[in-house]
Design an enzyme around this catalytic site. Structure first.
Site: not given
Length: 381
Positions: A358, A361
């Protein structure tokens, strides 16, 4: 566990009641046996639905604070339970927010735990770069015909329905994508392979070979798929941070118990200043992550149209911080920290994927930086 954060002004009494009730249920029901992951996930969806927790996972209005509290609590008790809950919400997010009344009828089944959902966006050649989506959907009379591949699809192989993103060609790049609701039993959908990962979850590589869907399988408007996907991720990205927060809280609690009970050099480990330094860093990261997660959730629940910046900050910081907290917990456990089956060893495997899925980073850093630059230039103009 420290529950003082529930007194923060982000929450209402209904959130505090929800957290207490779910914690009691989870303490009695979790963890489950992970030996057969597919069976465990099916059972978890069924049990979460029967207990009423999945009613929070979908609907025309999503309360993000409730979603975050549920994910944090479940993750603290059992990472697979968090996964099962999260995918019911993410999998049907496009339908909850953009679906027709007929499409939303599926929500009755997913919220009751009678159907398992999946969100199929990632492809072999396009992970973070959604604009490179290669799966196609072409109109053929009253039907759409889909061809392509999807990979790393959570619940792949056990889902009853998928939200599929495909290129319909209204424009180049991201503006030419659309979203479709696809039952798992359609002809032409195949499971190329199941994917095994370090913290076992049901994942699969899918192939769509001439899959035919009716015209009303389209979610929203043709060409609106990218906006749908980003809106869904805006809603659910803070909940990934909340799951990481649950893992971090569990790691901190485990570490506290370890250093309090363990004797070293004639005294509890907790008397050592170096150990206290680790605990201080861990507690600080947990609270900072919680503040960012629940700020993002509160901002969305207050009516903000988009929380791209807040959601990216919450997801980025909470997942990175949780990884550090869990790593320190493993260190404080010494040899037992890497022994298979101990809580901190399981957490160490669970947390790693959250820094990738999703929105990895590194991508979240780009989102935050671009938002900050836009705010800066907007303020100057």
């Amino acid at each position: 566990m420290d529950r003082s954060f529930l007194d923060w002004p982000f929450f209402e009494d209904r959130h505090r009641d929800l957290a207490a009730a779910l914690d009691e249920w989870a303490g009695a029901s979790l963890p489950v046996d992970h030996g057969d992951v597919d069976a465990a996930c099916r059972g978890l969806v069924r049990d979460l639905g029967a207990a009423g927790w999945l009613r929070h996972s979908g609907g025309e209005v999503l309360d993000i604070r409730s979603l975050c509290l549920i994910r944090e609590t479940l993750a603290r008790h059992d990472g697979l339970a968090d996964f099962a809950f999260a995918m019911q919400g993410l999998g049907m997010g496009a339908v909850s927010l953009f679906g027709t009344p007929a499409q939303r009828e599926w929500l009755d089944r997913t919220r009751a735990g009678r159907a398992i959902s999946a969100f199929a966006l990632t492809e072999p050649g396009s992970g973070s770069d959604v604009a490179r989506t290669a799966t196609t959907a072409r109109r053929d009379g009253d039907e759409w015909v889909l061809d392509g591949e999807k990979t790393y699809i959570s619940n792949g192989g056990i889902a009853d329905l998928y939200v599929i993103f495909a290129r319909t060609g209204e424009a180049a790049g991201a503006r030419g994508l659309s979203a479709f609701l696809m039952p798992a039993d359609v002809a032409g959908l195949g499971i190329v392979s199941r994917i095994e990962v370090m913290a076992p979850h049901p994942l699969a590589h899918l192939r769509l070979d001439g899959v035919r869907l009716p015209a009303d399988a389209l979610i929203g408007e043709a060409g609106g798929g990218f906006r749908i996907a980003m809106t869904v991720l805006d809603h659910f990205r803070p909940t990934v941070g909340a799951a990481a927060l649950g893992f971090a809280r569990r790691a901190l609690d485990e570490a506290m118990g370890r250093v309090t009970d363990r004797q070293l050099f004639g005294a509890p480990m907790s008397d050592l200043q170096m150990v206290q330094g680790h605990l201080a860093d861990m507690a600080l990261k947990v609270d900072a992550a919680a503040l960012l997660v629940y700020r993002a959730a509160w901002t969305k629940d207050r009516g903000a149209a988009r929380i791209t910046r807040e959601a990216a900050m919450a997801k980025l910081y909470a997942t990175e911080a949780a990884h550090d907290v869990i790593d320190r917990a493993v260190q404080l456990f010494g040899g037992d920290g890497v022994r298979v089956g101990t809580p901190v060893e399981s957490l160490y495997r669970e947390i790693r994927a959250l820094r990738i899925y999703e929105g990895a980073s590194d991508v979240q850093k780009l989102v935050v930086a671009r938002a900050a630059l836009a705010d800066f230039h907007g303020g100057q103009g």
